[in-house]
Write an enzyme that holds these catalytic residues in place. Structure first.
Site, PDB file in Angstrom:
ATOM      1  N   GLU A 162       3.690 -35.032  -9.640  1.00  0.00           N
ATOM      2  CA  GLU A 162       4.926 -34.254  -9.776  1.00  0.00           C
ATOM      3  C   GLU A 162       5.342 -34.131 -11.241  1.00  0.00           C
ATOM      4  O   GLU A 162       6.178 -33.277 -11.587  1.00  0.00           O
ATOM      5  CB  GLU A 162       6.060 -34.927  -8.994  1.00  0.00           C
ATOM      6  CG  GLU A 162       5.845 -34.977  -7.480  1.00  0.00           C
ATOM      7  CD  GLU A 162       6.894 -35.850  -6.788  1.00  0.00           C
ATOM      8  OE1 GLU A 162       7.902 -36.214  -7.454  1.00  0.00           O
ATOM      9  OE2 GLU A 162       6.708 -36.170  -5.608  1.00  0.00           O
ATOM     10  N   ASP A 184       0.255 -52.963 -10.192  1.00  0.00           N
ATOM     11  CA  ASP A 184      -0.201 -54.338 -10.061  1.00  0.00           C
ATOM     12  C   ASP A 184      -0.977 -54.539  -8.755  1.00  0.00           C
ATOM     13  O   ASP A 184      -0.535 -54.118  -7.685  1.00  0.00           O
ATOM     14  CB  ASP A 184       1.026 -55.258 -10.082  1.00  0.00           C
ATOM     15  CG  ASP A 184       0.680 -56.727 -10.151  1.00  0.00           C
ATOM     16  OD1 ASP A 184       0.072 -57.145 -11.142  1.00  0.00           O
ATOM     17  OD2 ASP A 184       1.031 -57.455  -9.193  1.00  0.00           O
TER      18      ASP A 184
END
Length: 538
Positions: A263, A217
């Site tokens: 990751e 956001d």
């Protein structure tokens, strides 16, 4: 117990699964209510996933916030980044949602709100108590402006998106705290390592549960000038801010987010950006091939572009040229913060806009209900929910967040067994999923047909694109590919309120209609395209 691992990669070398995907925004409060409290929830959304997978055949879901929250801003005021609010269910319900989505071949992108928390978040409650508390430096705090003013004056001229000063006085600490949005949403200081790591850990929490990506956001606001300098122009637009939004330091914050997402294999990072940014500023948030930042900085350009052939062609052409070759474009025409597409363009215009959106070269973001042609709903004053309306009258967003009408069952058109949190609206109550599935000329049938067309013609996913307006009020998209199999389509959109006759040369040899925005939209013999209509030609 966590949800199963995300689906396998698309198989397109060098691209993520999101390249060319169609992403459907589920605003959970208004999607489907399973427990009869009038508010949509996760189990309700899970029960409706077959609609997204089988009727519409979208590729992914963007799930708006379901975090624990006082709900003063409907989940964008968070008190726990790692819990589901009981209004929507619990973590088990979330896992069921993700698991069912994956079973149906749908990806899930989670809305993530790292700029601010609720002022009821334990981090802020502690931070506000003392300048030496454990979380003392987790938020953007500042002393009053110099002098002995009573009351104390804000440290600078930064202003909130919702109007007024962006600073709120906290007497217990005798300092101001920054709130770039609503006063009860204090801004985190992501330059402070412990705060930054806590946000990174929250990202990992949801990635570990199987989400396929995060939609971040308001990324523009994630970095601020550490010197808290005044904006040179006190009436500044946020797109032009020099200090409130520190664009020099923003890449460092985004790089940290990118490192977390990297990751996990095959995940994507989407960022909401200021809609007033230029194309060049928006595209820059992709980063570089060697140092990528966002997979997709939201391109809100079509929301701000007049729906005229020349303006649309100019935007599409400029944007497509600006996106780096290693990245992928994205387009949208609606979300939970703007007036609905059919209210802005009318039903005919919304149909032609759908054809444009789903045949252009881009990952496409759809807002729930636009596929039904839902319109804004007038909300009586006593039913207003949105705090933005109280702070800035006329800017409320309730009108475009009305519940989805699923069928004709009372009292809420199949959305809920009780009165809904916002009215469905009389007009929208007639635009139910059930009715539209039975009508081959409905808006829903058009969207379903467009999505089938998109899947059956690879040129719409992988082909090159040229956008122009070869004659007044006529937008033309030419989609073409040479490999692995030569293919070419032309999409024509008449943006005028009158029919137009297309010059033969402007068809580029394409005469066979594959899809029209409505019945009798295209007359092949006379090459006439009806007002506010569109056609896809082979």
């Amino acid at each position: 117990m966590t949800a199963e691992a995300p689906l396998s990669a698309s198989g397109q070398e060098g691209r993520s699964w999101a390249s060319g995907a169609v992403v459907y925004q589920v605003y959970p409060r208004s999607f489907a209510d399973s427990d009869g409290d009038g508010v949509g929830d996760l189990d309700g959304a899970t029960s409706r996933l077959p609609y997204l997978a089988d009727v519409l055949s979208v590729d992914a879901i963007w799930l708006s916030p379901v975090y624990r929250s006082p709900m003063r801003d409907f989940g964008y005021d968070i008190t726990s980044f790692t819990e589901v609010d009981p209004l929507f269910g619990d973590l088990a319900a979330f896992d069921r949602f993700v698991g069912r989505a994956h079973d149906l071949g749908l990806r899930v992108i989670m809305d993530f709100v790292p700029n601010h928390t609720s002022d009821a978040h334990p981090w802020f409650v502690d931070s506000a108590t003392s300048r030496v508390a454990e979380h003392a430096d987790w938020y953007v705090w500042a002393d009053p402006a110099p002098g002995r003013a009573d009351p104390p004056q804000p440290p600078n001229n930064w202003r909130a998106v919702t109007g007024g000063s962006a600073w709120r006085w906290v007497s217990q600490r005798e300092q101001f705290v920054l709130h770039s949005f609503l006063p009860f949403q204090p801004d985190l200081d992501l330059s402070h390592p412990p705060a930054r790591e806590a946000i990174h850990d929250a990202m990992r929490f949801w990635l570990d549960r199987g989400v396929d990506g995060l939609r971040v956001d308001m990324v523009d606001f994630l970095a601020k000038d550490p010197l808290l300098r005044d904006e040179p122009d006190e009436h500044y637009r946020f797109a032009d801010a020099e200090h409130h939004l520190d664009r020099q330091r923003l890449p460092e914050v985004l790089r940290g987010f990118r490192d977390v997402v990297t990751e996990y294999p095959d995940r994507v990072l989407v960022g909401e950006v200021n809609p007033d940014l230029s194309i060049e500023e928006t595209v820059a948030l992709h980063g570089t091939a060697e140092d990528p930042l966002l997979d997709m900085p939201f391109n809100f350009g079509l929301l701000r572009t007049p729906f005229t052939a020349d303006a649309l062609a100019a935007h599409l052409d400029a944007y497509d040229r600006a996106v780096p070759a290693w990245a992928w474009p994205n387009l949208t025409l609606g979300n939970h913060d703007v007036s609905r597409l059919a209210s802005r363009l009318g039903q005919a215009g919304a149909r032609s806009a759908a054809v444009l959106l789903l045949t252009a070269r881009a990952t496409t973001f759809l807002y729930n209900g636009d596929e039904l042609g839902l319109t804004d709903v007038d909300i009586p004053p006593e039913l207003v929910q949105d705090p933005w309306e109280a702070r800035t009258p006329g800017r409320g967003r309730d009108r475009n967040r009305s519940p989805l009408p699923w069928d004709d069952s009372p009292p809420a058109a199949g959305f809920s067994a009780t009165a809904p949190w916002l009215p469905v609206g009389a007009a929208n109550s007639t635009r139910t999923v059930t009715r539209q599935r039975q009508d081959p000329d409905s808006m829903l049938s058009l969207y379903s047909e467009l999505l089938r067309l998109r899947r059956s013609h690879p040129v719409l996913l992988d082909g090159a694109q040229r956008a122009d307006n070869p004659q007044p009020d006529l937008l033309r998209l030419h989609r073409q590919q040479d490999h692995p199999k030569p293919a070419s389509l032309v999409i024509l959109v008449n943006t005028a309120d009158a029919d137009t006759v297309v010059e033969p040369s402007h068809l580029l040899g394409h005469r066979r209609p594959l899809l029209c925005s409505g019945p009798a939209a295209w007359q092949n013999e006379t090459r006439t395209l009806r007002a506010r209509s569109a056609v896809v030609l082979r």
